[in-house]
Design an enzyme around this catalytic site. Structure first.
Site, PDB file in Angstrom:
ATOM      1  N   ASP A 100     -10.824  -3.187  11.951  1.00 13.95           N
ATOM      2  CA  ASP A 100      -9.810  -4.093  11.400  1.00 13.95           C
ATOM      3  C   ASP A 100      -9.319  -5.095  12.433  1.00 13.95           C
ATOM      4  OD1 ASP A 100     -10.061  -2.906   9.007  1.00 13.95           O
ATOM      5  OD2 ASP A 100      -8.167  -1.811   9.053  1.00 13.95           O
ATOM      6  N   LYS A 157       0.584  -6.566   2.210  1.00 17.38           N
ATOM      7  CA  LYS A 157      -0.178  -5.317   2.179  1.00 17.38           C
ATOM      8  C   LYS A 157       0.199  -4.423   3.353  1.00 17.38           C
ATOM      9  CE  LYS A 157      -4.625  -3.901   0.637  1.00 17.38           C
ATOM     10  NZ  LYS A 157      -5.118  -2.746   1.354  1.00 17.38           N
ATOM     11  N   GLU A 209     -11.052  -5.427   1.840  1.00 16.03           N
ATOM     12  CA  GLU A 209     -10.278  -6.142   0.827  1.00 16.03           C
ATOM     13  C   GLU A 209     -11.085  -7.304   0.235  1.00 16.03           C
ATOM     14  OE1 GLU A 209      -9.103  -4.645   3.330  1.00 16.03           O
ATOM     15  OE2 GLU A 209      -7.002  -4.027   3.049  1.00 16.03           O
ATOM     16  N   ASN A 224      -4.703  -2.399  -4.682  1.00 10.48           N
ATOM     17  CA  ASN A 224      -5.912  -2.591  -3.874  1.00 10.48           C
ATOM     18  C   ASN A 224      -5.811  -1.728  -2.621  1.00 10.48           C
ATOM     19  OD1 ASN A 224      -8.386  -3.566  -3.120  1.00 10.48           O
ATOM     20  ND2 ASN A 224      -7.644  -5.579  -2.443  1.00 10.48           N
ATOM     21  N   ASP A 252       0.810  -1.212   0.000  1.00 13.88           N
ATOM     22  CA  ASP A 252       0.000   0.000   0.000  1.00 13.88           C
ATOM     23  C   ASP A 252       0.848   1.271   0.000  1.00 13.88           C
ATOM     24  OD1 ASP A 252      -2.104  -1.717   0.089  1.00 13.88           O
ATOM     25  OD2 ASP A 252      -3.201  -0.625   1.652  1.00 13.88           O
ATOM     26  N   HIS A 294      -4.757  -9.594   3.587  1.00  8.03           N
ATOM     27  CA  HIS A 294      -3.695  -9.768   4.587  1.00  8.03           C
ATOM     28  C   HIS A 294      -4.226 -10.163   5.949  1.00  8.03           C
ATOM     29  CE1 HIS A 294      -4.216  -5.282   5.744  1.00  8.03           C
ATOM     30  NE2 HIS A 294      -5.188  -5.623   4.958  1.00  8.03           N
ATOM     31  N   ARG A 295      -5.344  -9.560   6.361  1.00  9.26           N
ATOM     32  CA  ARG A 295      -5.816  -9.823   7.725  1.00  9.26           C
ATOM     33  C   ARG A 295      -6.383 -11.233   7.880  1.00  9.26           C
ATOM     34  NH1 ARG A 295      -4.345  -5.664  10.029  1.00  9.26           N
ATOM     35  NH2 ARG A 295      -4.545  -3.631   9.062  1.00  9.26           N
TER      36      ARG A 295
END
Ligand code: DC
Length: 669
Positions: free
Chosen positions: A329, A431, A357, A95, A52, A403-404
């Site tokens: 998040d 990310k 995402e 993204n 990012d 990613h998470r």
């Protein structure tokens, strides 16, 4: 970073130690844009290096910003006061929502001829509310694909700033953040008011924005969470130097780790708990409040200005019901903690998960179910039931380029059933946290027996090294070239003036026991000196063969070879990997090829390295070495009883790799 197709996490048993986390994504990308918009040069320390931020940096360079990257320190000379680009520019935003939204707003307010595109998922993430607000303001923005979604084209605006600008606050707080960062560019001679329509979500992210705007000279007046006034005469000013805090959302995985994982009793008081360096309880990031939720579930947390320490408290964890609007998040991490709780956990007010995402409610539900959990979901909530011992299932976790999702489910490897967990596409963590798995492995521990080893034994020049290192690369495993250890030992012995005969056996063994050897990629360093070429020669091989017949030398190298068995796994090649060093290895391959074929390959290899060589004498040498390796009394070269034989005389290296991976799949099912 793990760039493999998947990463198999062995069952993990505990964790302890210190991790230093990378910089916050939200702060990093805001700071980059603000530094670009202001006048003067800003030195940004501890910037996150991730997909990012790279997207943002590339865009700023395209705009004509002077950007100097030196590790995690980035120096940016702002565009304030300089000529704004007038030529058409196309930006690729990947993204990265934190780059796309604020950049769109800044470009639209400044005007020009700009196109903003992204990956297909970016073109599914809504931006209509921001575009509506910008159009209200007089910006000219066209949709190039679907109405309400990127890609976009931005042109010259006719700004109308006399009435308040309405923006919806209930889909993504990034729209408001984008306006707050763009409008100071237009507030030279009048105050500008933004009015939030609908309930503002993710307020803590707005706090980060306001906090950073203040650092860059813009004092926004906040009236409740409904009205924000940018005062007349606002002008961006560089703070000179700014430090980026470690990412509080990234911290959530290690806070959870401290709450879930037992310490390492073998390390005494050193083996207790997880310490996180780089962010503390006084962070300006909203996700730091995850620590309260984790504490409610049972974590014991202490904190200082720039650190957190977490220990296991209540165990099992306690199921909770929580409104997660303030930590959207980090709240995903609670969903995985919930698997280890004593009752169901319900996370409410998380509608924004559906437009991140990926659809994160669906993703967390699907993947938890694969592990065996019972999960219920609604438009803006999820309930996860605990997964008791005996009910965990082997799963391959799909990560949706999110990613998470990948980081969350790594915590499932601590399951009580000691079942490994496969994470697909592990590089998606790039990310925000490219070295996430390395950080996890640096603090996680498990019984050696849980760490998989694949052995590839065989005679000289059978292609073991190439095969083993390729398979290791495919699986993200460590690689042990045990032959190199014998080669280095022989080299060190000769350097010390010893002979390679039995008379010097004890002295060579002493050297081998404390061999100062290091592997760096293809390079082998002895005492920090590159000995790669010296040990890789034919003579080096013959010398190794001589010391390898000495039982005391073999014994002296055992501990060093065992030390290569580290998370997440090991590929070991040699002569006795499957028979002596790792007799319990999950997969043993005995690799052979005809002497003629091996001589031919070795010949090619030597010529390509610039050594002179003769096929006939190479073949004679190989056969002599085979004879010695097979007839010696200590660990003679022979296939382990449970080894799978692979004759690669007529196979390409790709075929051999595919065969070993296929056998491995069969074993790890
Ligand atoms: O695999 P290589 O050619 O680099 O090995 C060099 C020598 O070391 C070989 O002749 C045999 C010996 N060796 C050994 O005895 N046991 C091992 N595990 C690896 C190598």
């Amino acid at each position: 970073m793990f760039s493999t197709a998947f990463l198999d996490l062995p069952a993990l048993q505990g964790a302890s130690g210190t991790v230093t986390l990378p910089g916050s994504k939200s702060i990093s990308n805001r700071v980059l844009l603000l530094s670009a918009l202001c006048q003067g040069t800003t030195v940004v320390h501890d910037l996150l290096d991730s997909d990012d931020t790279r997207v943002m940096l590339a865009a700023l360079r395209q705009l004509g910003c002077d950007v100097l990257v030196d590790g995690t320190t980035v120096t940016i000379t702002g565009l304030g006061g300089c000529a704004w680009p007038r030529e058409a520019i196309e930006f690729f935003m990947g993204n990265a929502g934190t780059a796309m939204r604020p950049l769109t707003a800044a470009l639209a307010v400044q005007g020009g001829d700009f196109t903003l595109k992204g990956v297909p998922r970016m073109h599914e993430r809504p931006i209509g509310d921001l575009v509506d607000a910008l159009r209200e303001l007089g910006c000219t923005i066209d949709y190039l694909g679907n109405e309400g979604y990127p890609p976009l084209r931005v042109r010259q605006p006719t700004l109308q700033l006399d009435k308040p600008i309405p923006v919806r606050g209930d889909v993504s707080s990034q729209f408001l953040t984008a306006l707050l960062m763009a409008l100071p560019l237009a507030a030279q001679d009048r105050a500008i008011t933004i009015e939030v329509v609908g309930e503002l979500i993710s307020k803590p992210y707005i706090e980060i924005t306001l906090n950073l705007l203040a650092r860059y000279g813009i004092a926004v007046e906040r009236q409740g969470w409904e009205r924000f006034v940018i005062p007349a005469g606002s002008r961006y000013q560089s703070p000179g130097t700014i430090h980026v805090e470690a990412d509080a959302s990234s911290a959530s995985y290690f806070i959870a780790l401290g709450a879930i994982a037992a310490g390492d009793p073998s390390k005494g008081s050193q083996g207790k708990g997880i310490r996180i360096q780089g962010v503390g309880a006084d962070s300006i990031q909203g996700d730091i409040r995850f620590m309260d939720a984790a504490a409610q579930m049972g974590a014991q947390i202490t904190s200082g200005p720039n650190w957190l320490e977490i220990n296991r408290g209540a165990w099992p964890l306690k199921g909770i019901t929580l409104d997660c609007n303030h930590i959207p998040d980090a709240a995903m991490t609670l969903a995985v903690m919930a698997l280890y709780a004593d009752g169901p956990t319900t996370l409410r007010n998380i509608a924004s998960w559906r437009v991140k995402e990926t659809d994160r409610i669906a993703a967390m539900a699907n993947e938890s179910r694969k592990l065996g959990a019972i999960v219920e979901e609604g438009p803006d909530w999820i309930t996860i039931h605990p997964l008791p011992a005996g009910q965990w299932q082997r799963a391959s976790i799909h990560t949706y380029d999110d990613h998470r999702v990948a980081m969350c489910f790594s915590l499932a490897a601590f399951n009580p059933d000691q079942i490994p967990v496969r994470i697909e596409d592990p590089k998606c963590v790039a990310k925000t946290f490219p070295d996430y798995f390395e950080a996890l492995f640096s603090v996680a521990h498990t019984a050696a027996a849980n760490i998989p080893v694949i052995c590839i034994d065989g005679p000289t020049a059978s292609g073991k090294g190439t095969l083993a290192s390729r398979v290791a690369a495919q699986l993200g495993y460590h690689y042990l070239d045990s032959g190199a250890l014998y080669r280095v030992t022989a080299h060190a012995a000769l350097q010390a003036g010893l002979t390679l005969e039995a008379a010097d056996e004890a002295k060579i063994a002493d050297l081998a026991r404390q061999l100062p050897v290091r592997f760096e990629g293809e390079q082998v360093l002895l005492n920090n000196v590159d000995v790669t070429d010296a040990i890789r020669s034919e003579q080096g091989g013959m010398n190794a063969s001589k010391v390898s017949v000495l039982p005391a030398v073999r014994e002296a190298l055992v501990a060093l070879q065992h030390s290569f068995r580290r998370l997440p796994g090991l590929l070991a090649d040699g002569r006795d990997m499957g028979t002596v060093i790792f007799p319990n290895a999950a997969l043993k391959v005995f690799l052979t090829a005809s002497a003629a074929k091996r001589a031919e390959r070795r010949h090619k290899q030597l010529i390509s390295k610039g050594f002179s060589a003769n096929i006939e004498s190479l073949r004679a040498d190989l056969e002599a070495r085979d004879a010695r390796d097979m007839s010696r009394s200590a660990s003679p070269l022979q296939p382990a009883q449970d080894a799978l034989q692979l004759d690669n005389s007529s196979l390409s290296i790709e075929d051999s790799v595919a065969q070993v991976l296929d056998w491995w799949q069969g074993k790890s099912r």
